[in-house]
Scaffold this motif. Structure first.
Motif, PDB file in Angstrom:
ATOM      1  N   LEU A 129      23.278  32.082   0.923  1.00  0.00           N
ATOM      2  CA  LEU A 129      21.911  31.662   1.222  1.00  0.00           C
ATOM      3  C   LEU A 129      21.070  32.060   0.015  1.00  0.00           C
ATOM      4  O   LEU A 129      21.002  33.256  -0.331  1.00  0.00           O
ATOM      5  CB  LEU A 129      21.402  32.301   2.512  1.00  0.00           C
ATOM      6  CG  LEU A 129      22.189  31.918   3.778  1.00  0.00           C
ATOM      7  CD1 LEU A 129      23.347  32.890   4.014  1.00  0.00           C
ATOM      8  CD2 LEU A 129      21.286  31.888   5.002  1.00  0.00           C
ATOM      9  N   LEU A 130      20.447  31.100  -0.620  1.00  0.00           N
ATOM     10  CA  LEU A 130      19.992  31.261  -1.995  1.00  0.00           C
ATOM     11  C   LEU A 130      18.547  30.848  -2.198  1.00  0.00           C
ATOM     12  O   LEU A 130      18.026  29.967  -1.498  1.00  0.00           O
ATOM     13  CB  LEU A 130      20.855  30.388  -2.918  1.00  0.00           C
ATOM     14  CG  LEU A 130      22.357  30.665  -2.913  1.00  0.00           C
ATOM     15  CD1 LEU A 130      23.105  29.497  -3.540  1.00  0.00           C
ATOM     16  CD2 LEU A 130      22.654  31.963  -3.648  1.00  0.00           C
ATOM     17  N   ILE A 131      17.920  31.460  -3.208  1.00  0.00           N
ATOM     18  CA  ILE A 131      16.667  30.979  -3.765  1.00  0.00           C
ATOM     19  C   ILE A 131      16.847  30.859  -5.273  1.00  0.00           C
ATOM     20  O   ILE A 131      17.865  31.295  -5.825  1.00  0.00           O
ATOM     21  CB  ILE A 131      15.475  31.893  -3.414  1.00  0.00           C
ATOM     22  CG1 ILE A 131      15.678  33.306  -3.957  1.00  0.00           C
ATOM     23  CG2 ILE A 131      15.253  31.914  -1.909  1.00  0.00           C
ATOM     24  CD1 ILE A 131      14.485  34.228  -3.714  1.00  0.00           C
ATOM     25  N   SER A 132      15.854  30.274  -5.945  1.00  0.00           N
ATOM     26  CA  SER A 132      15.929  30.115  -7.387  1.00  0.00           C
ATOM     27  C   SER A 132      14.627  30.558  -8.036  1.00  0.00           C
ATOM     28  O   SER A 132      13.578  30.636  -7.386  1.00  0.00           O
ATOM     29  CB  SER A 132      16.219  28.651  -7.757  1.00  0.00           C
ATOM     30  OG  SER A 132      15.092  27.842  -7.476  1.00  0.00           O
ATOM     31  N   GLY A 133      14.694  30.805  -9.333  1.00  0.00           N
ATOM     32  CA  GLY A 133      13.529  31.256 -10.071  1.00  0.00           C
ATOM     33  C   GLY A 133      12.436  30.228 -10.190  1.00  0.00           C
ATOM     34  O   GLY A 133      11.302  30.570 -10.537  1.00  0.00           O
ATOM     35  N   ASP A 134      12.743  28.962  -9.902  1.00  0.00           N
ATOM     36  CA  ASP A 134      11.705  27.931  -9.941  1.00  0.00           C
ATOM     37  C   ASP A 134      11.257  27.518  -8.545  1.00  0.00           C
ATOM     38  O   ASP A 134      10.654  26.458  -8.363  1.00  0.00           O
ATOM     39  CB  ASP A 134      12.144  26.713 -10.757  1.00  0.00           C
ATOM     40  CG  ASP A 134      13.508  26.176 -10.364  1.00  0.00           C
ATOM     41  OD1 ASP A 134      14.133  26.735  -9.435  1.00  0.00           O
ATOM     42  OD2 ASP A 134      13.958  25.200 -10.977  1.00  0.00           O
ATOM     43  N   GLY A 135      11.554  28.356  -7.527  1.00  0.00           N
ATOM     44  CA  GLY A 135      10.940  28.183  -6.220  1.00  0.00           C
ATOM     45  C   GLY A 135      11.671  27.295  -5.240  1.00  0.00           C
ATOM     46  O   GLY A 135      11.052  26.766  -4.311  1.00  0.00           O
ATOM     47  N   TYR A 136      12.993  27.139  -5.380  1.00  0.00           N
ATOM     48  CA  TYR A 136      13.789  26.337  -4.457  1.00  0.00           C
ATOM     49  C   TYR A 136      14.672  27.248  -3.604  1.00  0.00           C
ATOM     50  O   TYR A 136      14.902  28.415  -3.930  1.00  0.00           O
ATOM     51  CB  TYR A 136      14.681  25.359  -5.218  1.00  0.00           C
ATOM     52  CG  TYR A 136      13.938  24.200  -5.842  1.00  0.00           C
ATOM     53  CD1 TYR A 136      14.010  22.920  -5.296  1.00  0.00           C
ATOM     54  CD2 TYR A 136      13.164  24.371  -6.986  1.00  0.00           C
ATOM     55  CE1 TYR A 136      13.351  21.848  -5.857  1.00  0.00           C
ATOM     56  CE2 TYR A 136      12.490  23.303  -7.557  1.00  0.00           C
ATOM     57  CZ  TYR A 136      12.582  22.042  -6.994  1.00  0.00           C
ATOM     58  OH  TYR A 136      11.915  20.989  -7.556  1.00  0.00           O
ATOM     59  N   PHE A 137      15.198  26.694  -2.511  1.00  0.00           N
ATOM     60  CA  PHE A 137      16.166  27.411  -1.697  1.00  0.00           C
ATOM     61  C   PHE A 137      17.286  26.470  -1.289  1.00  0.00           C
ATOM     62  O   PHE A 137      17.129  25.239  -1.281  1.00  0.00           O
ATOM     63  CB  PHE A 137      15.507  28.048  -0.461  1.00  0.00           C
ATOM     64  CG  PHE A 137      15.117  27.074   0.620  1.00  0.00           C
ATOM     65  CD1 PHE A 137      15.968  26.816   1.692  1.00  0.00           C
ATOM     66  CD2 PHE A 137      13.899  26.412   0.583  1.00  0.00           C
ATOM     67  CE1 PHE A 137      15.614  25.935   2.695  1.00  0.00           C
ATOM     68  CE2 PHE A 137      13.534  25.517   1.581  1.00  0.00           C
ATOM     69  CZ  PHE A 137      14.390  25.276   2.640  1.00  0.00           C
ATOM     70  N   GLY A 138      18.424  27.067  -0.915  1.00  0.00           N
ATOM     71  CA  GLY A 138      19.559  26.254  -0.508  1.00  0.00           C
ATOM     72  C   GLY A 138      20.584  27.062   0.274  1.00  0.00           C
ATOM     73  O   GLY A 138      20.568  28.296   0.273  1.00  0.00           O
ATOM     74  N   PHE A 139      21.485  26.330   0.947  1.00  0.00           N
ATOM     75  CA  PHE A 139      22.593  26.903   1.702  1.00  0.00           C
ATOM     76  C   PHE A 139      23.880  26.286   1.162  1.00  0.00           C
ATOM     77  O   PHE A 139      23.931  25.086   0.896  1.00  0.00           O
ATOM     78  CB  PHE A 139      22.494  26.566   3.185  1.00  0.00           C
ATOM     79  CG  PHE A 139      21.211  26.999   3.851  1.00  0.00           C
ATOM     80  CD1 PHE A 139      21.134  28.218   4.504  1.00  0.00           C
ATOM     81  CD2 PHE A 139      20.095  26.174   3.835  1.00  0.00           C
ATOM     82  CE1 PHE A 139      19.962  28.610   5.130  1.00  0.00           C
ATOM     83  CE2 PHE A 139      18.922  26.556   4.460  1.00  0.00           C
ATOM     84  CZ  PHE A 139      18.850  27.782   5.105  1.00  0.00           C
TER      85      PHE A 139
END
Length: 229
Positions: A129-139
């Motif tokens: 379960l992830l986020i990114s430095g440019d403000g996104y998230f994903g599974f």
């Protein structure tokens, strides 16, 4: 303390999904008994070490710095990611952790993993379960030495961008995965692939090619989780 992995082939570019309003959570999840609590003020509390490899492959350093767990990962000719895992095998959990990005590259990913199970060859399966430095998230599912995303990356303003801190709460209960950041629900997904698998929890970071990602994690807490609706 578990096994740390380094795998190539993760595509971090083309994060084109548009921002959208998130629906309410599919389920209400209740936390139960505390299963694991790690403050990272004890060098023996989690796996540490340097894992340099040859020039064609990425390298990783896991360390304790000022009472926090730090994951430094350098991708070389391809986007790549790495993880560290620990604790006992669990199944239905709610994971809470504080994170801070230290590196400048925003085309990255970081977050937590659940149900990580590793075979004799070092291959692992589980959920991230992830986020990114440019403000996104994903599974995503971890399988076959790569991440198989369950939904497109989605943008959410609750995620602080760049070299900022974010608190994450990840739900992994039955076939239900959900993510909240900084106290705001971002999204959820249902997947049956590893719903009955037990495994360790982990911390994950990855970055686009020819780049470095440095993430610090602190106050990792794992609770029993159950759906109550």
């Amino acid at each position: 303390m578990g096994r740390k992995g380094r795998w190539l082939g993760l595509l971090l570019v083309a994060l084109l999904a548009a921002s959208a309003c998130q629906p309410d959570p599919r389920h209400q999840v209740e936390t139960g008994q505390e299963l694991l609590s790690v403050a990272f003020d004890d060098p023996a509390a989690w796996e540490t070490g340097a894992y340099p490899v040859n020039v064609e492959e990425p390298d990783t350093t896991l360390s304790m710095v000022d009472g926090r767990f730090r994951l430094d990962h350098h991708a070389t000719t391809s986007p790549s990611f790495t993880w560290s895992m620990g604790g006992d095998p669990y199944q239905d959990v709610v994971i809470e952790v504080e994170t801070q990005q230290l590196s400048d590259e925003e085309n990255n990913l970081y977050g937590v993993a659940c149900r990580l199970a590793t075979d004799a060859t070092g291959d692992a399966t589980g959920y991230v379960l992830l986020i990114s430095g440019d403000g996104y998230f994903g599974f995503a599912r971890l399988a076959n030495r790569s991440l198989e995303f369950l939904i497109d990356w989605r943008q959410n303003n609750a995620i602080r961008k760049g070299t900022a801190s974010n608190s994450m709460q990840a739900v992994c209960v039955g076939n239900y995965l959900a993510l909240s950041v900084n106290g705001e629900f971002l999204g959820d997904v249902v997947d049956d692939t590893y719903m009955s698998q037990t495994g360790q929890v982990g911390m994950v970071a990855g970055v686009t090619r020819d780049a470095m990602v440095s993430i610090e994690f602190d106050n990792l807490t794992v609770y029993e989780g159950r759906i109550v609706d």
